[in-house]
Write a protein that holds these residues in place. Structure first.
Motif, PDB file in Angstrom:
ATOM      1  N   GLY A 108       0.813  -1.217   0.000  1.00 12.85           N
ATOM      2  CA  GLY A 108       0.000   0.000   0.000  1.00 12.85           C
ATOM      3  C   GLY A 108       0.841   1.259   0.000  1.00 12.85           C
ATOM      4  N   VAL A 109       2.094   1.148  -0.475  1.00  8.18           N
ATOM      5  CA  VAL A 109       2.943   2.331  -0.610  1.00  8.18           C
ATOM      6  C   VAL A 109       2.874   2.754  -2.082  1.00  8.18           C
ATOM      7  CG1 VAL A 109       5.254   3.293  -0.334  1.00  8.18           C
ATOM      8  CG2 VAL A 109       4.424   1.514   1.249  1.00  8.18           C
ATOM      9  N   VAL A 110       2.248   3.890  -2.336  1.00 12.25           N
ATOM     10  CA  VAL A 110       1.876   4.248  -3.703  1.00 12.25           C
ATOM     11  C   VAL A 110       2.543   5.556  -4.130  1.00 12.25           C
ATOM     12  CG1 VAL A 110      -0.082   4.959  -5.157  1.00 12.25           C
ATOM     13  CG2 VAL A 110      -0.322   3.001  -3.608  1.00 12.25           C
ATOM     14  N   VAL A 111       3.132   5.528  -5.316  1.00 10.76           N
ATOM     15  CA  VAL A 111       3.724   6.730  -5.896  1.00 10.76           C
ATOM     16  C   VAL A 111       2.799   7.228  -7.011  1.00 10.76           C
ATOM     17  CG1 VAL A 111       5.678   7.655  -7.201  1.00 10.76           C
ATOM     18  CG2 VAL A 111       6.064   5.950  -5.411  1.00 10.76           C
ATOM     19  N   PRO A 112       2.259   8.422  -6.889  1.00 12.09           N
ATOM     20  CA  PRO A 112       1.407   8.964  -7.957  1.00 12.09           C
ATOM     21  C   PRO A 112       2.221   9.118  -9.241  1.00 12.09           C
ATOM     22  CG  PRO A 112       1.228  10.280  -5.950  1.00 12.09           C
ATOM     23  CD  PRO A 112       2.385   9.364  -5.766  1.00 12.09           C
ATOM     24  N   LYS A 113       1.688   8.611 -10.349  1.00 12.20           N
ATOM     25  CA  LYS A 113       2.470   8.631 -11.582  1.00 12.20           C
ATOM     26  C   LYS A 113       1.725   9.320 -12.729  1.00 12.20           C
ATOM     27  CE  LYS A 113       5.109   5.797 -14.736  1.00 12.20           C
ATOM     28  NZ  LYS A 113       5.289   4.457 -15.281  1.00 12.20           N
ATOM     29  N   LEU A 114       0.503   8.857 -13.029  1.00 13.60           N
ATOM     30  CA  LEU A 114      -0.234   9.464 -14.142  1.00 13.60           C
ATOM     31  C   LEU A 114      -0.776  10.823 -13.739  1.00 13.60           C
ATOM     32  CD1 LEU A 114      -2.483   6.601 -15.586  1.00 13.60           C
ATOM     33  CD2 LEU A 114      -0.277   7.424 -16.433  1.00 13.60           C
ATOM     34  N   ARG A 115      -0.787  11.736 -14.702  1.00 13.79           N
ATOM     35  CA  ARG A 115      -1.410  13.036 -14.446  1.00 13.79           C
ATOM     36  C   ARG A 115      -2.902  13.007 -14.751  1.00 13.79           C
ATOM     37  NH1 ARG A 115       3.827  14.011 -15.840  1.00 13.79           N
ATOM     38  NH2 ARG A 115       4.728  15.996 -15.168  1.00 13.79           N
ATOM     39  N   VAL A 116      -3.229  12.217 -15.768  1.00 15.66           N
ATOM     40  CA  VAL A 116      -4.605  12.213 -16.275  1.00 15.66           C
ATOM     41  C   VAL A 116      -5.102  10.777 -16.249  1.00 15.66           C
ATOM     42  CG1 VAL A 116      -6.077  12.805 -18.248  1.00 15.66           C
ATOM     43  CG2 VAL A 116      -4.020  14.158 -17.775  1.00 15.66           C
ATOM     44  N   LEU A 117      -6.269  10.537 -15.665  1.00 14.91           N
ATOM     45  CA  LEU A 117      -6.823   9.177 -15.625  1.00 14.91           C
ATOM     46  C   LEU A 117      -7.764   8.950 -16.790  1.00 14.91           C
ATOM     47  CD1 LEU A 117      -7.458   8.942 -11.777  1.00 14.91           C
ATOM     48  CD2 LEU A 117      -5.479   8.169 -13.101  1.00 14.91           C
ATOM     49  N   VAL A 118      -8.635   9.909 -17.033  1.00 13.33           N
ATOM     50  CA  VAL A 118      -9.553   9.810 -18.174  1.00 13.33           C
ATOM     51  C   VAL A 118      -9.439  11.094 -18.985  1.00 13.33           C
ATOM     52  CG1 VAL A 118     -11.957   9.559 -18.926  1.00 13.33           C
ATOM     53  CG2 VAL A 118     -11.161   8.360 -16.864  1.00 13.33           C
ATOM     54  N   ASN A 119      -9.217  10.945 -20.286  1.00 12.47           N
ATOM     55  CA  ASN A 119      -9.092  12.088 -21.185  1.00 12.47           C
ATOM     56  C   ASN A 119     -10.091  11.881 -22.314  1.00 12.47           C
ATOM     57  OD1 ASN A 119      -8.403  13.805 -23.278  1.00 12.47           O
ATOM     58  ND2 ASN A 119      -6.174  13.507 -23.081  1.00 12.47           N
ATOM     59  N   ALA A 120     -11.187  12.637 -22.265  1.00  9.28           N
ATOM     60  CA  ALA A 120     -12.188  12.564 -23.325  1.00  9.28           C
ATOM     61  C   ALA A 120     -11.906  13.702 -24.294  1.00  9.28           C
ATOM     62  CB  ALA A 120     -13.581  12.684 -22.749  1.00  9.28           C
ATOM     63  N   SER A 121     -11.414  13.376 -25.459  1.00 11.74           N
ATOM     64  CA  SER A 121     -10.978  14.410 -26.390  1.00 11.74           C
ATOM     65  C   SER A 121     -11.640  14.259 -27.745  1.00 11.74           C
ATOM     66  CB  SER A 121      -9.456  14.358 -26.585  1.00 11.74           C
ATOM     67  OG  SER A 121      -8.829  15.120 -25.610  1.00 11.74           O
ATOM     68  N   GLY A 122     -12.438  15.246 -28.077  1.00 15.61           N
ATOM     69  CA  GLY A 122     -13.011  15.335 -29.412  1.00 15.61           C
ATOM     70  C   GLY A 122     -12.849  16.759 -29.894  1.00 15.61           C
ATOM     71  N   THR A 123     -13.671  17.130 -30.861  1.00 15.91           N
ATOM     72  CA  THR A 123     -13.645  18.506 -31.350  1.00 15.91           C
ATOM     73  C   THR A 123     -15.079  18.997 -31.476  1.00 15.91           C
ATOM     74  OG1 THR A 123     -13.853  17.892 -33.676  1.00 15.91           O
ATOM     75  CG2 THR A 123     -11.610  17.995 -32.772  1.00 15.91           C
ATOM     76  N   GLN A 124     -15.212  20.274 -31.744  1.00 17.51           N
ATOM     77  CA  GLN A 124     -16.539  20.842 -31.947  1.00 17.51           C
ATOM     78  C   GLN A 124     -17.249  20.135 -33.100  1.00 17.51           C
ATOM     79  OE1 GLN A 124     -18.402  25.308 -32.534  1.00 17.51           O
ATOM     80  NE2 GLN A 124     -16.257  25.170 -31.965  1.00 17.51           N
ATOM     81  N   TRP A 125     -16.457  19.666 -34.055  1.00 18.26           N
ATOM     82  CA  TRP A 125     -17.039  19.061 -35.264  1.00 18.26           C
ATOM     83  C   TRP A 125     -17.157  17.550 -35.137  1.00 18.26           C
ATOM     84  CZ3 TRP A 125     -13.418  22.796 -34.728  1.00 18.26           C
ATOM     85  CH2 TRP A 125     -13.871  24.086 -35.024  1.00 18.26           C
ATOM     86  N   GLY A 126     -16.431  16.991 -34.184  1.00 15.81           N
ATOM     87  CA  GLY A 126     -16.506  15.548 -33.939  1.00 15.81           C
ATOM     88  C   GLY A 126     -16.396  15.305 -32.447  1.00 15.81           C
ATOM     89  N   PRO A 127     -17.435  15.693 -31.699  1.00 14.54           N
ATOM     90  CA  PRO A 127     -17.345  15.624 -30.241  1.00 14.54           C
ATOM     91  C   PRO A 127     -17.495  14.210 -29.687  1.00 14.54           C
ATOM     92  CG  PRO A 127     -19.495  16.472 -30.882  1.00 14.54           C
ATOM     93  CD  PRO A 127     -18.719  16.270 -32.159  1.00 14.54           C
ATOM     94  N   VAL A 128     -17.014  14.020 -28.472  1.00 15.75           N
ATOM     95  CA  VAL A 128     -17.296  12.812 -27.706  1.00 15.75           C
ATOM     96  C   VAL A 128     -18.653  13.083 -27.048  1.00 15.75           C
ATOM     97  CG1 VAL A 128     -16.511  11.315 -25.836  1.00 15.75           C
ATOM     98  CG2 VAL A 128     -14.838  12.616 -27.181  1.00 15.75           C
ATOM     99  N   ARG A 129     -19.635  12.276 -27.384  1.00 17.22           N
ATOM    100  CA  ARG A 129     -21.006  12.588 -26.914  1.00 17.22           C
ATOM    101  C   ARG A 129     -21.501  11.576 -25.900  1.00 17.22           C
ATOM    102  NH1 ARG A 129     -22.728  13.934 -32.440  1.00 17.22           N
ATOM    103  NH2 ARG A 129     -22.976  16.197 -32.451  1.00 17.22           N
ATOM    104  N   GLY A 130     -22.184  12.102 -24.883  1.00 20.25           N
ATOM    105  CA  GLY A 130     -22.987  11.235 -24.020  1.00 20.25           C
ATOM    106  C   GLY A 130     -22.221  10.158 -23.272  1.00 20.25           C
ATOM    107  N   VAL A 131     -21.019  10.487 -22.823  1.00 18.89           N
ATOM    108  CA  VAL A 131     -20.272   9.519 -22.006  1.00 18.89           C
ATOM    109  C   VAL A 131     -20.613   9.758 -20.530  1.00 18.89           C
ATOM    110  CG1 VAL A 131     -17.942   8.923 -21.201  1.00 18.89           C
ATOM    111  CG2 VAL A 131     -18.405   9.201 -23.651  1.00 18.89           C
ATOM    112  N   THR A 132     -20.738   8.681 -19.771  1.00 21.78           N
ATOM    113  CA  THR A 132     -21.039   8.800 -18.343  1.00 21.78           C
ATOM    114  C   THR A 132     -20.014   8.048 -17.507  1.00 21.78           C
ATOM    115  OG1 THR A 132     -23.406   8.977 -18.789  1.00 21.78           O
ATOM    116  CG2 THR A 132     -22.786   8.351 -16.557  1.00 21.78           C
ATOM    117  N   LEU A 133     -19.509   8.711 -16.478  1.00 23.76           N
ATOM    118  CA  LEU A 133     -18.653   8.061 -15.476  1.00 23.76           C
ATOM    119  C   LEU A 133     -19.450   8.057 -14.185  1.00 23.76           C
ATOM    120  CD1 LEU A 133     -15.283   9.963 -16.138  1.00 23.76           C
ATOM    121  CD2 LEU A 133     -16.076   7.828 -17.179  1.00 23.76           C
TER     122      LEU A 133
END
Ligand SMILES: *[C@@H]1O[C@H](CO)[C@@H](O)[C@H](O)[C@H]1NC(C)=O
Ligand SMILES: *[C@@H]1O[C@H](CO)[C@@H](O)[C@H](O)[C@H]1NC(C)=O
Ligand SMILES: *[C@@H]1O[C@H](CO)[C@@H](O)[C@H](O)[C@H]1NC(C)=O
Ligand SMILES: *[C@@H]1O[C@H](CO)[C@@H](O)[C@H](O)[C@H]1NC(C)=O
Ligand SMILES: *[C@@H]1O[C@H](CO)[C@@H](O)[C@H](O)[C@H]1NC(C)=O
Ligand SMILES: *[C@@H]1O[C@H](CO)[C@@H](O)[C@H](O)[C@H]1NC(C)=O
Length: 816
Positions: free
Chosen positions: A422-447
């Protein structure tokens, strides 16, 4: 005693700041805190009860104190923040379309309940092709090897924790095969009573943070933090600014900035006196090269407003080590990181060390990278501390990682060696990255029903100045959204994240963050931050070449910003553990946000921040916010600036330089630390309607300065500020308004309205003072009303009402 220990374990034992400091009776203070507890509990039970008796709120309001002595409701003790998951949605195992993920699963499996996959990545890819598009994580800690990237093809997917189980997504790495060896105190420290251990570390390149048993250790520092980094020290645990000699800024380091001031007739915002904040202006380069992109209002030719001058920071610090650093000399001072408050505590800068010279007992550090974590500059630093030096490992709960020898030192806060599991070193900066664009968005995702943990710190990462407020910010967070529509975060916990919690960046429509809990966050809990074309490229939008820069910096009509973001029914507490210019929610170049029904407390600076007047149409309603600005000054639960005009179509659907009104209504705000006001409408803020709020303490009620105007406060209940108004001159037709308020004042003065033409419009206010008299514009209220019959029409003054009366008014205004 017992209660105090428990409260400390929850990270809440920093000095509280209730009642007495405001010269208010303990009886009122206690009744008001009880009412806050009642309201906070009601908010959390409004949707689905999830926090039990909301114990963290109980401690934060200091309800066990001698003056209050409220019993902690039965059954609350084990409920630190969020341990209860909704049992209501029991999983239907028959739903064989769902893809299951289990910590001990196997990606060769078929993803069914009995043959779960191991990685989220594989599960999401598989679920994308199924009709339910549903991924369910079983309980346990899912250590992510990489960021989960979601793009347009993942639209419609739901990722959720199994009902009744605690599914954790961790950005950390659990250290394996740890062999702790006791270290002779002399190796690491001169304190023989310390329990110092060392272990070789493999499997990670760096140890920027450390968590044992789920809680943080503190990187070795001077002065020590008595309760560790998770407990706010208030104003303590600093070396005072004047114990240092600051090396002046290197003004020529990056050459001169290029100035740009918009001269276009169409984008003039000419509604302030004396030309305040009518033009969009920036500087590019120069000392703003510390940012990426290297652009800021504070590098423009004529930045203005409170304490305004061009951005700069000191370039080093020289210390009389024998007096200032008792644990010096350092064998290797080059690893030192300085955390330096900007004077007035507006933000803290972090600096690495690029060079150290020891001379006649002086240690002269030259700063390397850093100084980009706030937008406001100074020639000198404020109060500061030194971190990341082996000799400073001298307090239980501290750690130091020697990157050259790859050895990890821990001053274990306990007997025997630190645990090996249980000795943990934080490593990742981003866990979830939802990346689209105005013209091709990521739609309707739920966490849903997930817990996010252990991302690494980002305070040394690239920051940018999001608009002309005081902030600089890194465009990153544990959950990062850019180019999304209807993205929902529901019932999630964000805990022990060393960077920001959530970032809603660029084009986003109708993102919803609800019924979620943010706790122990290194930076800001939730930020929303759009783009305008200020520079040719922006690292946040790789591959995009911005058109018409910097001229289009004023132009937000291309829609590349968050709109209709809902932040509803959340809790956030203990934010800004590293970056002190941090809030529960902040926005810049963002419009039409709804921030409602949240409970926010324990932060170093403003609770909710609006960095500019972009678009407007936002609503901040029915929130409980208190214990803000615990480590800084000014501000309070809410703060805004408006130093840079923007063109948006938010107000009427047509491009306009005037934002849509922002509403701040029915909130319960307590300004128990800041010397200013609950609603701080700073530099140029305009078009705010603040009404039906319960605004407790602070020195002032309604504020406008540096050209601020069109500010309205009505039907509020102010409990025990010194005065209720302090506003600046406005143009005719843009007067501030103050009406139908109930104001219980500690002084006998209403404050500073405009007492000449154009007058602040004031009427139907009820003032209450100790002796039943009040002055305004240099006259008693009655004399003023005779002298100026159209001013303060129907306003009255009387002696203090009872505490019960004040609280009844508050409950009626807010509705609880
Ligand atoms: C409290 O009362 C003391 C003594 O009368 C006074 O000096 C101080 O300014 C008051 N503080 C506030 C916040 O009103
Ligand atoms: C050390 O542990 C004790 C007991 O759990 C706790 O009260 C104290 O706050 C801890 N100290 C630090 C610096 O974490
Ligand atoms: C520290 O070093 C810098 C140059 O690196 C120098 O400009 C400054 O004067 C020195 N400070 C002191 C107090 O000697
Ligand atoms: C998110 O992913 C996009 C696309 O891969 C990338 O360009 C961006 O830098 C990522 N953002 C963060 C904060 O990691
Ligand atoms: C987004 O929210 C706005 C305001 O509530 C609403 O008018 C609009 O229809 C919503 N859009 C979507 C796609 O849900
Ligand atoms: C900003 O640049 C982007 C990318 O080239 C472009 O799509 C957008 O229209 C530009 N915005 C403005 C207001 O010029």
């Amino acid at each position: 005693m017992k209660t105090a220990v428990l409260a400390c374990a929850l990270g809440l034992c920093a000095a509280s700041n209730w009642g007495a400091a405001n010269n208010v009776s303990q009886a009122f203070d206690c009744s008001m805190r009880k009412a806050a507890y009642e309201f906070g509990q009601a908010l959390m039970h409004a949707a689905a009860p999830r926090l039990g008796a909301f114990e963290a709120l109980y401690w934060a309001l200091d309800l066990a104190s001698d003056d209050c002595k409220v019993e902690l409701p039965a059954g609350a003790a084990s409920n630190a923040m969020r341990t209860q998951f909704s049992e209501a949605r029991l999983l239907s195992e028959a739903d064989d379309d769902t893809v299951f993920v289990c910590v001990r699963g196997d990606d060769e499996g078929d993803g069914s309940y009995n043959s779960p996959l191991r990685t989220l990545r594989a599960a999401v890819d598989l679920a994308t092709s199924k009709s339910s598009k549903r991924v369910v994580l079983r309980g346990g800690t899912h250590y992510l090897a990489e960021t989960l990237l979601l793009n347009a093809p993942h639209s419609g997917i739901t990722i959720e924790g199994h009902a009744g189980e605690d599914a954790v997504l961790s950005g950390g790495v659990e250290l394996q095969d740890l062999k702790w060896t006791s270290v002779e105190a002399s190796d690491a420290s001169s304190d023989a009573s310390l329990n110092v251990y060392v272990a070789d570390v493999t499997g990670v390149d760096d140890v920027p943070g450390l968590q044992i048993g789920g809680a943080r250790l503190t990187r070795a520092r001077y002065p020590n933090l008595p309760g560790g980094v998770e407990v706010s020290p208030g104003y303590d645990a600093m070396i005072p600014a004047d114990a240092a000699q600051w090396t002046p800024p290197q003004f020529e380091k990056f050459g001169k900035p290029t100035f740009y001031t918009d001269e276009d007739k169409e984008t003039l915002r000419n509604n302030t006196p004396d030309g305040w904040f009518q033009r969009y202006m920036v500087g590019v380069g120069g000392l703003c090269n510390v940012y990426d992109p290297p652009v800021s209002y504070w590098c423009s030719e004529h930045p203005s407003g409170g304490g305004a001058f061009a951005f700069r920071t000191p370039s080093g610090v020289a210390l009389d080590a024998s007096k200032v650093l008792p644990n010096a000399p350092y064998k290797d001072a080059s690893t030192a990181v300085f955390f330096v408050w900007r004077p007035n505590r507006w933000a803290n800068w972090m600096f690495e060390t690029s060079n150290v010279v020891a001379d006649k007992g002086m240690l002269n550090f030259t700063f390397g990278r850093g100084g980009h974590q706030g937008a406001r500059g100074n020639d000198e630093g404020g109060d500061f501390f030194v971190e990341n030096v082996l000799e400073e490992l001298d307090h239980p709960g501290e750690f130091f990682y020697d990157s050259k020898s790859k050895k990890l030192y821990v001053a274990h806060n306990g007997t025997g060696p630190p645990p090996t599991q249980g000795v943990v070193v934080p490593k990742l900066r981003v866990l979830v990255n939802a990346s689209g664009t105005q013209w091709g968005p990521v739609r309707g995702v739920t966490l849903k029903d997930l817990e996010f943990r252990s991302t690494r710190s980002t305070f040394m990462d690239a920051h940018a100045v999001p608009s002309a407020g005081d902030w600089a910010l890194e465009r990153t967070a544990a959950v990062f959204l850019q180019g999304t529509e209807k993205f929902t975060v529901d019932g999630c916990a964000f805990d022990r994240l060393d960077g920001n919690g959530m970032m809603v960046s660029g084009y986003n429509r109708n993102a919803t963050i609800k019924d979620s809990d943010f706790s122990f966050i290194g930076g800001t809990a939730i930020a929303a931050w759009g783009y305008t074309n200020e520079t040719k490229i922006d690292p946040g939008r790789p591959g995009v070449v911005n058109l018409d820069y910097p001229k289009a910096g004023v132009d937000g009509t291309d829609g590349e910003h968050p709109r209709y973001t809902s932040v509803v029914g959340n809790t956030a507490r203990e934010v800004g553990l590293y970056e002190k210019q941090a809030s529960f929610f902040m926005q810049a170049k963002t419009a039409a946000s709804t921030v409602s029904g949240n409970v926010f407390f324990n932060g170093p600076r403003a609770g909710i921040n609006m960095n500019d007047g972009f678009g407007g149409g936002d609503e901040v309603s029915r929130n409980l916010v208190f214990s803000t600005c615990r480590e800084s000054g000014d501000h309070g639960p809410f703060n805004s600036w408006d130093r840079e005009p923007y063109l948006t179509s938010q107000r009427t659907g047509k491009p306009s330089m005037v934002m849509q009104w922002r509403k701040i209504r029915q909130n319960f705000f307590i300004d128990n630390y800041s010397p200013q006001e609950n609603v701080d409408n700073d530099d140029g803020s305009a078009y705010y309607k603040t009404f039906k709020n319960f605004l407790v303490y602070g020195n002032n009620g309604m504020k406008n300065d540096y050209g601020g105007h069109d500010n309205e406060h009505f039907e509020n209940v102010y409990a025990f500020p010194q005065s209720v108004i302090g506003v600046s001159d406005t143009l005719k037709g843009h007067e501030d308004k103050f009406f139908r308020n109930k104001c219980v004042l500690t002084s006998n003065d209403v404050g500073k309205p405009q007492c000449g033409e154009p007058f602040t419009k004031m009427y139907s206010n009820e003032y209450f003072t100790k002796d039943g008299t009040v002055n305004e514009c240099g006259h008693s209220l009655q004399d003023l009303q005779k002298k100026k019959p159209d001013h303060e029409v129907n306003s009255t003054v009387d002696k203090f009402p009872s505490d019960e009366t004040i609280l009844k008014w508050a409950k009626d205004a807010i509705g609880f």
